[in-house]
Design an enzyme around this catalytic site. Structure first.
Site: not given
Length: 413
Positions: A144, A296, A371
């Site tokens: 995106s 995410d 992450r």
């Protein structure tokens, strides 16, 4: 560097979350196109935002955005319409992250961009100039960030932009966040059909702007709450908004299935407030979820569900393979160290059916991926003495993460 982490028996803490990285990065690019004379308030202090700030402030001949994928995509589009000549580059990993979809789209609009090294990958040499704009078609199932990068320059194109997205549209909440931020600065931009976005050639307007806290960062505190054995545990997160346009605000709904209750101090629209997390009983034996709109969050839920003993089947993970690392393979490998056998499917799904193996007691590797470090850190509540290699990678999005974990009672050596 390696951290050895042990979680506390009791949790009662208050966390001042970082400002939203997603909103900060969009606001910086849009604000620059609006004139850049008014500095947005409460900007994120993470690495990804810092490199955009440095690039826009200094505009050097060679712009190094390091490991910031968002910065690579957004700044590339910005440079293509901005007077001057620049080369944009990054880390070795960045030089292996594809960017041809965006470059091809910008070239179609008239941009002057050449590949410095391997075709289809950074570094890029860009000569900025006025672009005509008009109708453009690109795949909707790519990152995106390509779509957002194109949309944000739309108001600056002579004829505006009509962007038609082909095939499945992934990470749609991030596209909506971009459109919302653009409209906050006076743009005329919105969906004109189910697969088409129209942006008028109406320049941005400068304005003071305050950036809310990061819902993506909150996910690790939701995970802490879910994995804690303290029935009286309480975590207060400051600066979040009810009705936020951040796609990852969906985290509160998914975690409600895992026994975490969310309470807003204020539900006034557009006003940051304190969110209190508490536990309630979780009876869920299995979780199925499509992360197409919020990829995410996937690492947080893969790790959390495994450690809670909740079987899962997660889909919509195709974009995980082109993030800071191949997150699908990284999750499978690192959870195996903890004794969990996770299976992949179709390069876009992860499944755990309860299969276990012998844990190896090896340190968790982070693969230069912030992450990975943050999603595994709460595991220390279940596995005292958990080791994590290269923990400093959290600076990419949440520089104060370890400081906040320490304040919450985690013992970090």
């Amino acid at each position: 560097m390696t951290y050895e982490i042990t979680g506390p028996a009791k949790i009662n803490t208050e966390i001042n979350l970082s400002a939203s990285k997603s909103i900060s990065n969009r606001t910086l690019i849009i604000n620059a196109m609006a004139g850049g004379r008014i500095t947005p308030e409460n900007m994120s202090d993470c690495d990804d935002t810092e490199v955009i700030i440095a690039a826009l402030k200094d505009m050097p001949d060679v712009i190094d955005i390091k490991a910031a994928g968002t910065a690579m995509r957004f700044v590339t589009a910005y440079l293509s319409i901005t007077e001057g000549e620049h080369t944009i580059t990054g880390t070795d990993r960045m030089k292996h992250r594809p960017i041809s979809v965006l470059v091809d789209a910008l070239r179609y609009l008239g941009a002057d961009i050449t590949y410095v090294g391997e075709e289809g990958f950074p570094p890029l040499h860009i000569k900025g100039r006025t672009l005509e704009g008009g109708h453009l078609e690109i795949p909707g199932n790519v990152s995106s960030q390509y779509i957002s990068a194109l949309l944000m320059i739309g108001p600056m194109l002579k004829n505006g932009l009509e962007l038609k997205l082909l095939d499945e549209i992934v990470s749609r909440p991030y596209i909506d966040l971009t459109l919302w931020t653009m409209r906050e600065f006076g743009a005329d931009a919105d969906w004109s059909d189910v697969d088409t976005i129209t942006v008028s050639a109406k320049p941005y307007t400068e304005r003071p702007y305050f950036i809310e806290s990061d819902w993506s960062a909150s996910s690790y505190w939701y995970e802490v709450m879910a994995l804690s054995d303290d029935p009286e545990a309480e975590i207060r997160l400051n600066g979040l908004m009810d009705g936020s346009k951040q796609g990852d605000s969906v985290v509160r709904y998914i975690f409600s299935l895992l026994g975490v209750k969310t309470n807003f101090k204020s539900t006034e629209l557009g006003v940051p407030t304190t969110v209190t997390l508490k536990r309630h009983r979780c009876m869920l034996p299995r979780l199925e979820y499509d992360f197409t709109g919020s990829p995410d969050l996937a690492q947080t839920f893969v790790v959390c569900c495994a450690l809670m003993g909740i079987k899962f089947h997660f889909t919509g993970l195709a974009s995980l393979k082109i993030k800071e690392t191949d997150r699908i393979e990284a999750l499978k490998k690192e959870l195996k160290k903890l004794g969990y056998v996770i299976k992949g499917q179709n390069d876009s799904e992860l499944i755990w059916d309860g299969e276990r193996c012998e844990p190896t007691d090896e340190a968790i590797d982070t693969y230069e991926d912030h992450r990975m470090a943050m999603s595994f850190a709460p595991v220390a509540l279940k596995i005292p003495g958990l080791k994590i290699n290269n923990p400093e990678v959290v600076s990419k999005s949440y520089p104060n993460f370890w400081k906040d974990m320490d304040a919450a009672g985690f013992n970090i050596k």
